[in-house]
Design a protein around this motif. Structure first.
Motif, PDB file in Angstrom:
ATOM      1  N   LEU A   9       2.886  -3.503   5.187  1.00  0.00           N
ATOM      2  CA  LEU A   9       4.153  -2.746   5.045  1.00  0.00           C
ATOM      3  C   LEU A   9       5.186  -4.334   4.929  1.00  0.00           C
ATOM      4  O   LEU A   9       6.435  -4.615   4.346  1.00  0.00           O
ATOM      5  CB  LEU A   9       4.856  -1.772   5.934  1.00  0.00           C
TER       6      LEU A   9
ATOM      7  N   VAL B 241       6.933   5.926  10.347  1.00  0.00           N
ATOM      8  CA  VAL B 241       6.233   5.766   8.512  1.00  0.00           C
ATOM      9  C   VAL B 241       5.039   7.377   8.299  1.00  0.00           C
ATOM     10  O   VAL B 241       5.417   7.685   6.877  1.00  0.00           O
ATOM     11  CB  VAL B 241       5.210   4.800   8.874  1.00  0.00           C
TER      12      VAL B 241
ATOM     13  N   VAL C  55       2.830   2.132   1.407  1.00  0.00           N
ATOM     14  CA  VAL C  55       3.858   1.392   1.287  1.00  0.00           C
ATOM     15  C   VAL C  55       5.098   1.905   0.653  1.00  0.00           C
ATOM     16  O   VAL C  55       5.738   1.036   0.839  1.00  0.00           O
ATOM     17  CB  VAL C  55       3.159  -0.168   1.423  1.00  0.00           C
TER      18      VAL C  55
ATOM     19  N   ALA D 294       8.631   1.413   2.633  1.00  0.00           N
ATOM     20  CA  ALA D 294       9.271   0.110   2.676  1.00  0.00           C
ATOM     21  C   ALA D 294      10.353   0.585   1.796  1.00  0.00           C
ATOM     22  O   ALA D 294      11.399  -0.162   2.390  1.00  0.00           O
ATOM     23  CB  ALA D 294       8.380  -1.268   1.455  1.00  0.00           C
TER      24      ALA D 294
END
Length: 588
Positions: A17, A103, A456, A460
């Motif tokens: 990440l 996350v 990710v 992100a």
């Protein structure tokens, strides 16, 4: 002395990440300075940095860097990843410019939408409720002919198209689509409903279970989990009690003992709760020897019975059996495989909206089990790569399956076993979580999984947007491509200041514009001009949104003899009329 204003972004962490965040920020024109610990902040120039991003997997390191960065530089944007709910909420209150993100929270909504096969994504922008709605094109034609003035977000070409599988982001309304192509359009919720497009509800009704059924399940689970030696031990204890009471009743003399007294004496002796109320000094040798043997035998039998009962009541096998029994009766439920932080968020969202959930987990000591029990969600313990475990969770009758363990290889193997079990042509959505973007693409292409979600890709955009000054409002997926909704401020002297809508990239779409003074402009016309101080609400692939954001930022500013130039004053002149979040994001 003439000094150039610095644009560095400090990034810490070394996982997939963090590396992706650094690469994307570098591609957007930022100079990246990588650090490993909070001790490196001063040497990296935190006082002149534009942002500090600490997105590694270690909460303790991220917390230390975030707090010290804010202490060293009150105006720097601090974007930190914290998985601990208590810490995240506490730090967010005092963080200032930037964002404190988790996350699991960022990834869960997209996973839930995929596993429920939702074709609508709802979000609020500029005080208006928008809906991104998707459906197959009913016939061949242009988007304008089929959907009139609804704005297209994406098209995934189907089998009838010359380019099947291609994802076209933010196409023009004159793009030709073919029957069966998946089209994603955006509009105001009221407009969609006026056109007869029904936005699906976000909630469902969980199946209820009567108390009688729960009691029956508990008794059956107890029966199935009982130690085979428990019943013989109880029978032996009963035989010893009755037999000993009979011997004492007839052998005890002067005075003779009643049946009740004999039973009382025998019970207290076997259970070892007391002895001495009845004297045996004047009784026969046989009776005294018999009572001695009864005491030792009673201790052994009592210890065995207590041990077997404790094993039954405290054993986790009892919980497992109860979960299996509930899972076997489930229909139309969602199976969540993996009880990590992401899995727990997915379960919580599904349960909160009324969906039945069954969990598959291999760790009997998982720290989230008490939370799952509070949500009244059954857990099936076992290896998710084994057919027997999957069958126990009734995956054949599930409405969706989310494979979200922390191990990519285990997720892939479980997905393959699911396809073998359900068939490659199954209509049940199988949503697979993987870490990296490249692996997710490879799995989709090689094995044909339609719902592979990269952590990710899901997380992100939020970190990148927060670091660069974009207010991220939501992310969603169309096909295998990630889209983002965000708001940005047009700075004075930027590339977007004075630019017409028609001159913007075709890969993003402006859905609304607000000005410091004036009403909200929905779907602005192509010839409309952007002005400094406008807040622009955009939708599109996040890389294109980041590129547009860069154009909306002020040009490099100079300071002469330690003083700010007139350009800086001009760029900041509208700040008092802007929303507070926009004022913070312009403080570069």
């Amino acid at each position: 002395m003439r000094e150039i204003m610095h644009r560095e972004i400090i990034v810490s962490g070394d996982d997939a990440l963090t590396k992706t965040i650094a690469e994307e920020l570098r591609g957007a024109g930022a100079r990246i300075i990588h650090i490993n610990t909070a001790a490196d902040l001063l040497g990296a120039g935190v006082h002149r940095a534009r942002a500090v991003v600490c997105a590694g997997p270690n909460d303790a390191v991220n917390l230390e860097i975030a707090l010290l960065a804010r202490q060293y530089s009150p105006d720097v944007r601090v974007v930190a990843r914290l998985g601990n709910d208590v810490l995240r909420e506490a730090v967010a209150v005092v963080n200032g410019p930037g964002a404190i993100l988790d996350v699991a929270d960022l990834a869960a909504p997209s996973l839930v939408e995929a596993v429920l096969s939702r074709n609508a994504h709802q979000f609020d922008s500029a005080g208006t409720e928008f809906v991104v709605w998707g459906a197959p094109a009913p016939y061949d034609g242009t988007l304008r002919e089929i959907y009139a003035d609804l704005a297209p977000v994406a098209v995934v070409h189907g089998k009838k198209s010359p380019n099947p599988g291609e994802v076209v982001a933010c196409p023009g309304r004159d793009l030709k689509v073919y029957a069966g192509d998946f089209t994603s359009m955006i509009g105001v919720k009221d407009e969609l409903e006026a056109r007869g497009i029904k936005v699906p509800p976000r909630t469902a009704t969980r199946s209820s279970q009567s108390r009688v059924r729960r009691a029956i399940d508990a008794l059956r689970a107890m029966r199935d989990d009982v130690n085979p030696m428990l019943l013989p031990s109880l029978a032996l204890a009963a035989f010893l009690t009755i037999g000993s009471a009979t011997v004492v009743r007839f052998a005890y003399q002067n005075p003779p003992m009643s049946w009740l007294d004999a039973l009382y004496f025998t019970s207290e002796t076997i259970t070892t709760v007391g002895f001495g109320e009845t004297p045996f000094g004047q009784q026969s040798t046989f009776l005294r020897l018999f009572v001695i043997g009864l005491m030792f035998t009673g201790v052994i039998i009592t210890a065995l019975v207590v041990a077997f009962l404790a094993d039954l009541l405290l054993s986790r096998r009892f919980v497992q059996t109860a979960g299996l029994r509930r899972a076997r009766r489930m229909r139309g439920h969602v199976v969540v495989i993996g009880l990590g932080s992401v899995g727990m968020r997915v379960i919580s969202d599904l349960a909160a909206h009324g969906y039945d959930v069954v969990v598959i987990e291999d760790d009997e000591n998982n720290r989230y089990l008490p939370t799952v029990a509070e949500l009244d969600v059954p857990v099936v313990f076992g290896d998710s790569t084994m057919r027997q475990t999957l069958e126990s969770a009734r995956v054949d009758s599930a409405r969706g399956i989310a494979v979200v363990t922390d191990n990519d290889m285990e997720n892939i193997e479980t997905g393959i076993v699911l396809l073998e079990l359900l068939g490659s042509d199954t209509k049940t959505p199988i949503v697979m979580r993987v870490q990296g973007r490249a692996l997710g693409t490879a799995i989709h292409q090689r094995f044909g999984f339609e719902n592979v979600r990269s952590i990710v890709d899901l997380a992100a955009p939020w970190f990148i947007g927060a670091a660069m000054g974009l207010q991220v409002l939501g992310t969603f997926w169309v096909g295998q491509r990630s889209f983002m909704v965000g708001a940005m401020l047009v700075a004075a002297g930027s590339e977007l200041d004075g630019r017409r809508m028609v001159d913007l990239t075709t890969q993003t779409r402006v859905i609304a514009v607000t000005r410091p003074e004036g009403p909200v402009s929905l779907r602005p016309r192509r010839n409309s001009q952007l002005q400094a101080g406008d807040t622009v609400y955009l939708i599109g692939p996040y890389r294109e949104l980041i590129a547009t954001l860069r154009k909306g930022q002020p040009p490099p500013l100079t300071a002469i003899n330690g003083g700010r130039s007139a350009a800086l004053a001009a760029a900041r002149s509208p700040l008092r009329r802007l929303p507070r979040w926009a004022q913070e994001e312009t403080e570069v």
